[in-house]
Motif scaffolding. Structure first.
Motif, mmCIF file in Angstrom:
data_model
loop_
_atom_site.group_PDB
_atom_site.id
_atom_site.type_symbol
_atom_site.label_atom_id
_atom_site.label_comp_id
_atom_site.label_asym_id
_atom_site.label_seq_id
_atom_site.Cartn_x
_atom_site.Cartn_y
_atom_site.Cartn_z
ATOM 1 N N LEU A 323 26.318 31.687 40.600
ATOM 2 C CA LEU A 323 26.000 30.728 39.552
ATOM 3 C C LEU A 323 26.581 31.129 38.200
ATOM 4 O O LEU A 323 26.899 30.271 37.381
ATOM 5 N N ASP A 324 26.686 32.410 37.956
ATOM 6 C CA ASP A 324 27.256 32.855 36.686
ATOM 7 C C ASP A 324 28.154 34.059 36.951
ATOM 8 O O ASP A 324 28.247 34.579 38.062
ATOM 9 N N GLU A 325 28.810 34.522 35.896
ATOM 10 C CA GLU A 325 29.816 35.573 36.050
ATOM 11 C C GLU A 325 29.225 36.864 36.584
ATOM 12 O O GLU A 325 29.893 37.612 37.318
ATOM 13 N N ALA A 326 27.960 37.122 36.287
ATOM 14 C CA ALA A 326 27.331 38.355 36.766
ATOM 15 C C ALA A 326 27.198 38.381 38.282
ATOM 16 O O ALA A 326 27.042 39.451 38.883
ATOM 17 N N ASP A 327 27.276 37.204 38.928
ATOM 18 C CA ASP A 327 27.154 37.140 40.398
ATOM 19 C C ASP A 327 28.468 37.435 41.104
ATOM 20 O O ASP A 327 28.481 37.625 42.325
ATOM 21 N N VAL A 328 29.565 37.453 40.349
ATOM 22 C CA VAL A 328 30.879 37.616 40.970
ATOM 23 C C VAL A 328 31.104 39.085 41.319
ATOM 24 O O VAL A 328 30.985 39.966 40.462
ATOM 25 N N VAL A 329 31.405 39.346 42.581
ATOM 26 C CA VAL A 329 31.690 40.706 43.040
ATOM 27 C C VAL A 329 32.962 40.694 43.881
ATOM 28 O O VAL A 329 33.383 39.652 44.379
ATOM 29 N N ASP A 330 33.554 41.864 44.011
ATOM 30 C CA ASP A 330 34.716 41.990 44.883
ATOM 31 C C ASP A 330 34.245 42.074 46.322
ATOM 32 O O ASP A 330 33.321 42.826 46.652
ATOM 33 N N LEU A 331 34.884 41.315 47.190
ATOM 34 C CA LEU A 331 34.497 41.272 48.597
ATOM 35 C C LEU A 331 35.621 41.794 49.464
ATOM 36 O O LEU A 331 36.798 41.512 49.214
ATOM 37 N N ASP A 332 35.238 42.543 50.491
ATOM 38 C CA ASP A 332 36.242 42.909 51.483
ATOM 39 C C ASP A 332 36.453 41.719 52.412
ATOM 40 O O ASP A 332 35.599 40.816 52.497
ATOM 41 N N PRO A 333 37.604 41.664 53.101
ATOM 42 C CA PRO A 333 37.907 40.480 53.929
ATOM 43 C C PRO A 333 36.834 40.167 54.951
ATOM 44 O O PRO A 333 36.540 38.996 55.231
ATOM 45 N N GLY A 334 36.216 41.195 55.524
ATOM 46 C CA GLY A 334 35.194 40.949 56.537
ATOM 47 C C GLY A 334 33.985 40.230 55.961
ATOM 48 O O GLY A 334 33.473 39.262 56.543
ATOM 49 N N ALA A 335 33.502 40.688 54.805
ATOM 50 C CA ALA A 335 32.356 40.047 54.171
ATOM 51 C C ALA A 335 32.703 38.632 53.735
ATOM 52 O O ALA A 335 31.896 37.707 53.871
ATOM 53 N N ALA A 336 33.898 38.438 53.199
ATOM 54 C CA ALA A 336 34.321 37.119 52.755
ATOM 55 C C ALA A 336 34.334 36.126 53.919
ATOM 56 O O ALA A 336 34.063 34.926 53.730
ATOM 57 N N GLU A 337 34.604 36.604 55.104
ATOM 58 C CA GLU A 337 34.612 35.722 56.280
ATOM 59 C C GLU A 337 33.203 35.426 56.775
ATOM 60 O O GLU A 337 32.921 34.336 57.259
ATOM 61 N N ARG A 338 32.301 36.407 56.644
ATOM 62 C CA ARG A 338 30.947 36.235 57.190
ATOM 63 C C ARG A 338 30.039 35.410 56.282
ATOM 64 O O ARG A 338 29.088 34.785 56.749
ATOM 65 N N ILE A 339 30.290 35.397 54.989
ATOM 66 C CA ILE A 339 29.406 34.675 54.065
ATOM 67 C C ILE A 339 29.359 33.176 54.374
ATOM 68 O O ILE A 339 28.268 32.605 54.485
ATOM 69 N N PRO A 340 30.500 32.480 54.521
ATOM 70 C CA PRO A 340 30.413 31.047 54.828
ATOM 71 C C PRO A 340 29.679 30.770 56.135
ATOM 72 O O PRO A 340 28.902 29.807 56.223
#
Length: 452
Positions: A323-340
């Motif tokens: 929702l805001d900039e504080a929520d933005v984190v760097d994700l590894d490819p595996g996590a980026a795939e599992r979140i959706p």
């Protein structure tokens, strides 16, 4: 009585569809269920729609089998606020057997006295009820070609006689003189007939206004120990539902917005959404991998359930990872795939328990995951709201016909998400006026329809 609004049991599919259309015109979400569907499908749809109209295909079955199909359907769809036995407008088929079975089943499930309000007139189709007899274009049924019907010939138009032919029922009558007279007099007549032990009250009617008057009299004459069952050809059920306060209560459901995008534009759009519309925000609950990574599906689904349960029909429930900039984190490819995929599972679980007026998704990965998790075959595209923001409805799957808007995380301007949600509101209002076709999530094991 708790539960959803109305369960209609029809003896054929065309009558079921016509009755569903009548409820849809009054703003309720109506779906028809064919006779080849199992009891589990009826139970599932009863939790997802305002009106479930089940065709038992029992018009030409033997009376005992027709009654058994009715009993099974009431048990499968219970609890509801009104049960209707939709009979043929020309009294063909198992009118008495199904009426008696409906009354017994409702009494057994509710623990109350069940009484049938029988209003078989269908004025717009030129079916009238006069002096307790059913007329077709002003002619007694036995004097029409229906007397030569090869499967269900009609030899009499007296409704009480037709009912008693298959059932042991105490039938009383509201004549046209009462129906067209003072409302208080008709209400008092209904009270007296109830006190006298009536199982079925047959009402005369020439117009839809007559049906409405009878329904209002019944709704205000009954007591806490009586539950009404409608026996009619379609319009009577709609009239009784309205008189009982059912039809007009359906004001819609929340819109569900799902954001899996972390772009600055998405954050601006979500902030504008929260500023301009009533929004309940659901934050994803971190999973065991650590804060702000892959959501815990069980915990997040529980939070979303609470929000959808308490949201009003004009609300937006927003499920968002950022929702805001504080929520933005760097994700590894595996996590980026599992979140959706995790977000999509959360949404599916909640949609299995709650009705929404539409789904808005922003972010390409979450949109793809939602389509896969909800088993949608595709999108019936209606229009492009702005470049790369598309509106339509789900095609195929359990939520076929549900309004949807999808857009990418870098699409539009600050006002785009608000515009997308407002479009869903308009689409949902139009959608409520149409009878739904829907696919069940359960396996069909035992159909309602049986071999006779």
């Amino acid at each position: 009585m708790t539960g959803n609004a109305v369960l209609v049991i029809a003896d054929d599919l065309t009558g079921a569809n016509a009755t569903a259309a009548g409820f849809a015109r009054d703003g309720l979400r109506a779906v028809t269920v064919g006779a080849d569907q199992g009891a589990g499908v009826v139970a599932e749809f009863a939790s997802r729609f305002d009106v479930v109209v089940v065709s038992t295909d029992a018009r030409h079955a033997n009376p005992a089998d027709a009654a058994a199909r009715v009993t099974e359907t009431v048990r499968a769809g219970w609890p509801v606020k009104l049960v209707s036995n939709r009979i043929d407008s020309t009294l063909r088929g198992n009118v008495g057997a199904t009426t008696e079975a409906t009354l017994k089943a409702v009494a057994a499930e509710s623990g109350r006295r069940a009484v049938a309000l029988c209003m078989p007139a269908h004025p717009q189709a030129h079916r009238q009820t006069v002096e307790g007899a059913q007329l077709l274009d002003g002619v007694r049924l036995e004097d029409t070609e229906l007397a030569r019907d090869p499967r269900s010939p009609v030899h009499q138009s007296g409704i009480a006689e037709v009912l008693r032919h298959q059932a042991d029922l105490r039938v009383t009558h509201l004549p046209l003189s009462l129906v067209t007279g003072p409302a208080d007099a008709m209400r008092q007549a209904v009270r007296e007939q109830l006190a006298g032990g009536a199982d079925v009250i047959v009402a005369d009617a020439l117009t839809t206004d007559h049906l409405d008057r009878v329904a209002r009299a019944a709704a205000t004459a009954g007591d806490a120990d009586t539950v009404w069952v409608s026996v009619d050809s379609g319009p009577g059920s709609v009239a009784l539902a309205s008189a009982l306060g059912i039809t007009r209560h359906a004001e819609g459901a929340p819109v569900l917005a799902v954001s899996g995008s972390a772009t600055r534009l998405t954050r601006e759009q979500l902030a504008k959404l929260c500023d301009e519309l009533p929004v309940s925000v659901v934050r994803t609950v971190p999973g065991p991998e650590g804060p702000d990574v892959v959501p815990d599906v069980d915990a997040t689904a529980a939070a979303l359930d609470v929000a959808l349960s308490t949201a009003g029909p004009d609300d937006v429930v927003l499920l968002a990872t950022v929702l805001d900039e504080a929520d933005v984190v760097d994700l590894d490819p595996g996590a980026a795939e599992r979140i959706p995929a995790a977000l999509a599972r959360v949404v599916r679980r909640s949609l299995e328990r709650h009705t929404v007026d539409g789904v808005f998704s922003t972010g390409g990965d979450i949109t793809a995951a939602l389509f896969a998790e909800l088993a949608a075959h595709g999108l019936d595209v209606q229009e492009e709201l702005v470049p790369l923001a598309v509106a339509g409805t789900f095609v195929g799957g359990p939520w076929a016909g549900l309004p949807v808007v999808t857009k990418g995380g870098l699409v539009g301007d600050a006002d785009t998400t608000v515009a997308c949600v407002q479009h869903l509101r308009r689409a949902a209002e139009a959608s409520r006026r149409h009878v739904r076709t829907a696919q069940s999530r359960v396996s069909i094991t035992t159909p309602i329809r049986r071999t006779t």
